[in-house]
Scaffold this active site. Structure first.
Site, PDB file in Angstrom:
ATOM      1  N   GLY B 225     122.170 -11.449 -12.997  1.00 28.25           N
ATOM      2  CA  GLY B 225     122.594 -10.678 -14.172  1.00 28.25           C
ATOM      3  C   GLY B 225     121.955 -11.230 -15.428  1.00 28.25           C
ATOM      4  CB  SER B 226     123.142 -11.265 -18.904  1.00 23.19           C
ATOM      5  OG  SER B 226     123.425  -9.882 -18.894  1.00 23.19           O
ATOM      6  CB  THR B 227     122.432 -16.199 -16.074  1.00 21.80           C
ATOM      7  OG1 THR B 227     122.159 -15.710 -14.754  1.00 21.80           O
ATOM      8  CG2 THR B 227     123.934 -16.229 -16.283  1.00 21.80           C
TER       9      THR B 227
END
Lengths: 484, 495
Positions: B225-227
């Site tokens: 995801g956004s990581t």
């Protein structure tokens, strides 16, 4: 000054009191008793070792087994003393030691089973050693019965066709019976009834050996008549091939119908060797080996289980999780034992499936090492050689062939079993004579032993001076028969 | 008939000699090979009769063998820390289990030669044991684990019944301080000498749909995801982008070359303006901006940056197998756009994600992760110490510094509990969609970061599977961040 060496002649006057009586031919029964005592001692010490290293304490089992075992073999000894006084003094003690060691190992594996049952929280199985003691009792009873009832082994020749037919029927029963009554672990060699099961093949073996000994003696001359002489070898005539072809077909039948490679090999090789002894001609051996080769070739082509046996033999670790598991475990056990073994009770022989029956030799190799295994093999070797010596010594041809056949069959069985367990030859399911757990095997081998001991007794018996019968007719005075 | 009888007797002797020769071959010549065969369970069974070495962490014993009065002499035990009775479960992903029936896993397996005493480095001592008639003993393994952080991480995950994992690394050395996976299992139940107990435990563990035997920290990969925006940003910064570069602020974007649209979290605009700076887009984790940034940076640059961070490579420092992380294949710009926000085929292990945070924290230098700190002989003398191993500069120190700055912004913009007074954390959250119906499947909640931001001693990755207790409403910030902060706090207190 040995009196015995001096022959009563004209040189010496008779000593006062006359000559000492002629020395009695020694029966060597005392030697036998001492050796049996030795076997009992080894067995008892082994039981103590097993208990000490397994349970850390001595239990009543030990006294129970040791006492029953000692009593049984003393009875066997007394029976031999009474009914076969001139028998070879080594045969019974060797068997006693083998049987005792087998009992020790079965007891040792019982303890392992009890332990693993406790580990898995299952009920402790009833000890197989108890059962084995029971079967040994039965076997010794059969042994004594044969000694008592079989006054002269030559009588067996009289019933040879009956016995031979019985042998064939015995051999054939498991093949005919539905698998639910005859198959255990893939081998169709049993007659299974509720509460009772036997392996008739074990008994058929003896009956067929008696049959062949008798037939071969009767037809000996036929086989020795000259056949073709090819490359320095006398080949028998085609029409004389009958008996060996029959034996071959029976063996192949056993292999096909009962999937029993071991018994098949055992029967055929024994008959072959008996034929060779009877005819003194190497040609038979060559033909036999040829037939064996043909049989094996077709068996390999036609039967999956034979191919599996062979591929497992060539690379047991290759199919470790499946067919190779048992032989791999056996090899691991043997290797772990090494030269001196782990010590009785200190190895892990229960890792090998069927350790008590087919694979008891692996237990010997693991816990007693190469030394122990060699010792056991030597015991078997001496036993067989003593049997062959009996064959050499006995005067009649039937006795010779019978003793040779019975001895050689033990040798083949040991070779096939030990060879299979140590990966010398493909694995076949045979028991180790006198050692493996199992009633049929024990009883049959003790019956075999009893016959062998009877022959040995006859072989070593001193020539008894013939009783004075009625005078020959020529010397008899003329007798007048009154006319009525 | 006597001549053939004599020949048969000779043949019988030959047969016995053949048996003896073969037995000698098996029992003497081939014996060593057969004894050393791993399938020879006798070797394993013998090991149970021997004192196996300890596994410890900072003085706390994680696994030890204690004498018993049954025939296996020693029982492998995983003692609880008196202060934290759940510790065997917390430590299970590190120690693994050691079972008579089911083999071993974790360090029990990978460090087996040392623990069971067969390692060559222990040869001298083994020899003396043999001569002195003493039972051979195994060596000890000292791990890099910080037991306090380990316990806090486990308690944090289990307090709300989360399925997930926490990995913490010391950025300057690569030492793994925490490796937790939940739900976990009690290795004592598999080490028991009671076969019924171990069989039941084993069957229950294998039947459990939550798969407690899986070490999620290393064996499971998840969409980051956004990581993953940390990786994309690093690539973009290296290519000349600055924090002030303007990116789209639109609530949704059409992927290049397709009609598929991709939108920001909650469909919101990125800030109040038509465009947003990278700094703002990073802090707010705007998807549309990162699709644009990723496509602008290019698949090669993103892929290179990913492999420089170790994605797709081997993990030599962790002694047991680590699942391969991957960014998947990126055939076109649409795929690149999706991959740039850590979706599509991007899949990272929690350990890999922690390494990304640690690399940024360490000024861009990637250190090999390490789990074993030291090997000891049975008498506790040193056999081998693990030294830090650098895997090279994964990003320039300037890029790392800028990223740290951006991650501070992200942390400050992230809600959630557990902020540590007086400590600045640099972090990035992630809320990763997954499954066949991503809109209606609770997302994985991620949190990666390090602290203190300017002098990092702890880098961390947290994942909570399937939204934890918040289901569809879960975000990295609300679910994973509080756990990460608590573990960091525990680490900083201890340090």
């Amino acid at each position: 000054m040995s009196v015995a060496s001096a022959s009563p002649g004209a040189q010496f006057p008779s000593p006062p009191g006359g000559f000492a009586p002629a020395p009695v031919q020694s029966t060597r029964r005392g030697t036998e008793l001492i050796l049996i005592g030795f076997a009992i001692l080894i067995t008892t010490i082994s039981l103590v070792l097993v208990e000490a290293s397994q349970e850390q304490s001595i239990t009543w089992d030990l006294a129970k087994y040791a006492a029953t075992y000692s009593a049984l073999f003393l009875i066997a000894h007394l029976a031999v003393r009474r009914f076969a006084p001139y028998a070879d003094p080594l045969i019974l003690p060797i068997v006693a030691l083998l049987n005792g060691l087998g009992l020790v190992l079965i007891h040792r594996l019982d303890l392992a089973d009890a332990q693993s049952a406790a580990y898995f929280g299952l009920p402790v199985p009833s000890p197989d050693a108890n059962q084995q003691v029971l079967w040994t009792t039965l076997a010794i009873a059969g042994f004594v019965a044969v000694l008592v009832l079989l006054k002269d082994y030559r009588l067996l020749a009289r019933y040879s066709y009956t016995l031979g037919l019985a042998g064939l029927v015995f051999l054939a029963i498991p093949a005919i019976l539905p698998s639910s009554f005859s198959e255990v672990n893939g081998a169709k060699i049993w007659i299974r009834l509720p509460g009772f099961s036997i392996q008739p093949g074990e008994f058929a073996k003896i009956l067929l050996i008696i049959f062949f000994a008798s037939v071969l003696v009767a037809k000996r001359d036929l086989f020795t008549t000259a056949g073709k002489h090819v490359f320095g070898i006398d080949l028998p005539r085609a029409r004389d091939l009958g008996p060996i072809l029959v034996a071959w077909m029976v063996s192949v039948g056993v292999l096909v119908l009962e999937k029993d490679l071991g018994t098949s090999l055992l029967l055929f090789s024994t008959v072959l060797v008996m034929l060779y002894i009877a005819t003194e001609r190497v040609g038979w051996l060559l033909i036999g080996v040829g037939l064996l080769g043909i049989g094996f070739f077709f068996a390999y082509q036609l039967f999956g289980h034979v191919r599996v046996r062979v591929s497992t033999w060539l690379d047991p670790l290759g199919d470790y999780n499946n067919t190779g598991y048992q032989i791999s475990q056996s090899l691991f056990g043997l290797a772990t034992g090494g030269v001196a073994g782990t010590g009785l009770g200190s190895g892990r022989p229960a890792q090998v499936p069927f350790a008590k029956t087919d694979f008891i030799v692996a237990t010997i190799g693991e816990e007693l090492g190469l030394i122990g295994l060699a010792a056991v093999l030597m015991l078997f070797l001496i036993l067989v050689i003593r049997g062959l010596r009996t064959a050499l010594a006995v005067r009649d041809s039937f006795g010779k062939l019978l003793a040779a056949g019975l001895s050689f069959t033990i040798a083949v069985q040991v070779f096939v079993v030990v060879g299979g367990v140590t990966k010398l030859i493909p694995l076949t399911g045979l028991t180790t004579p006198f050692m493996s757990y199992g009633g049929s095997s024990l009883l049959a081998n003790y019956l075999l032993l009893a016959i062998l001991i009877k022959i040995s007794d006859a072989a070593r018996e001193p020539a008894v001076p013939k009783k004075k019968g009625p005078a020959p007719i020529a010397d008899a005075p003329t007798e007048m028969v009154p006319r009525s | 008939m006597n001549t053939p009888l004599r020949r048969v007797a000779i043949a019988v002797m030959v047969m016995v000699v053949a048996l003896l020769a073969n037995a000698t071959y098996v029992q003497v010549i081939k014996a060593d090979n057969l004894r050393a065969d791993p399938r020879n369970s006798r070797v394993l069974l013998d090991e149970y009769s021997r004192q196996r070495g300890q596994i410890s962490a900072a003085g706390q014993v994680l696994a030890a063998s204690v004498p018993t009065d049954d025939r296996y002499k020693y029982l492998r035990t995983y003692p609880p820390n008196p202060a934290a009775p759940s510790s065997p479960l917390a430590n299970a992903p590190v120690t693994g289990f050691y079972s008579m029936q089911y083999g071993s896993t974790g360090l029990e397996r990978s460090e087996d030669p040392v623990l069971n005493g067969s390692d060559n480095r222990l040869f001298g001592r083994r020899f003396f044991d043999l001569v002195s008639g003493r039972d051979p003993r195994g060596g000890n393994v000292v791990t890099t684990i910080n037991p306090v952080m380990q316990q806090v991480a486990y308690d944090q995950l289990t307090a709300k019944g989360y399925t997930g994992s926490v990995v913490a690394i010391e950025p300057s050395t690569g030492r793994i301080l925490t490796m937790v996976s939940t739900p976990s299992y009690d290795p004592n139940s598999l080490a028991s000498h009671d076969g019924t107990e171990t069989t039941q435990a084993w069957e229950a563990l294998n039947a459990d749909p939550e798969k407690p035997l899986i070490n999620r920290a290393v064996s499971q990969t998840y969409p980051p995801g956004s990581t993953f925006k940390v990786v994309v940003t690093a690539a973009a910064l290296a290519a000349g982008t600055t924090p002030d570069t303007q990116l789209t602020a639109a609530p949704q974007i059409t992927l290049p070359g397709t009609s598929t649209t991709l939108e920001n979290y909650n469909g919101s605009t990125c800030g109040g303006a038509p465009t947003a700076s990278l700094r703002e887009a990073f802090a707010r984790s705007c998807n549309t901006a990162f699709v644009e940034l990723g496509v602008k940076t290019g698949a090669d640059a993103v892929g290179d940056q990913a492999s420089a961070l170790g994605i797709g490579g081997q993990m030599p420092g962790v002694p047991f197998p680590v699942a391969d992380s991957t960014i998947g294949s990126i055939p076109d710009d649409a795929a690149l756009g999706q991959s740039s926000i850590g979706q599509r085929d991007v899949a990272l292990t929690p350990l890999q994600n922690a390494m990304i945070a640690a690399t940024v924290a360490n000024g861009g230098v990637r250190m090999q992760p390490q789990l074993v700190s030291e090997l000891q002989s049975p008498d506790l003398s040193n056999l081998a110490t693990t030294n830090p191993v650098s895997e090279g500069q994964a990003m320039s120190s300037q890029v790392a510094a800028t990223l740290t700055d951006l991650m501070i912004g992200s942390e400050n913009n992230t809600s959630g509990e557990g902020k540590i007074p007086g400590v600045q954390i640099a972090s990035k959250t992630g809320t990763a969609e997954h499954g066949t119906d991503p809109r209606n499947t609770p997302p994985h909640a991620w949190y990666i970061g390090f602290a203190p931001a300017q002098n990092p001693t702890v880098a961390i990755a947290v994942i909570v599977e399937d939204g934890g207790d918040r289901a569809l409403a879960a975000t990295g910030g609300s679910v994973a961040a509080p756990i990460g902060r608590a573990v960091i706090a525990a680490g900083l207190q201890g340090g």
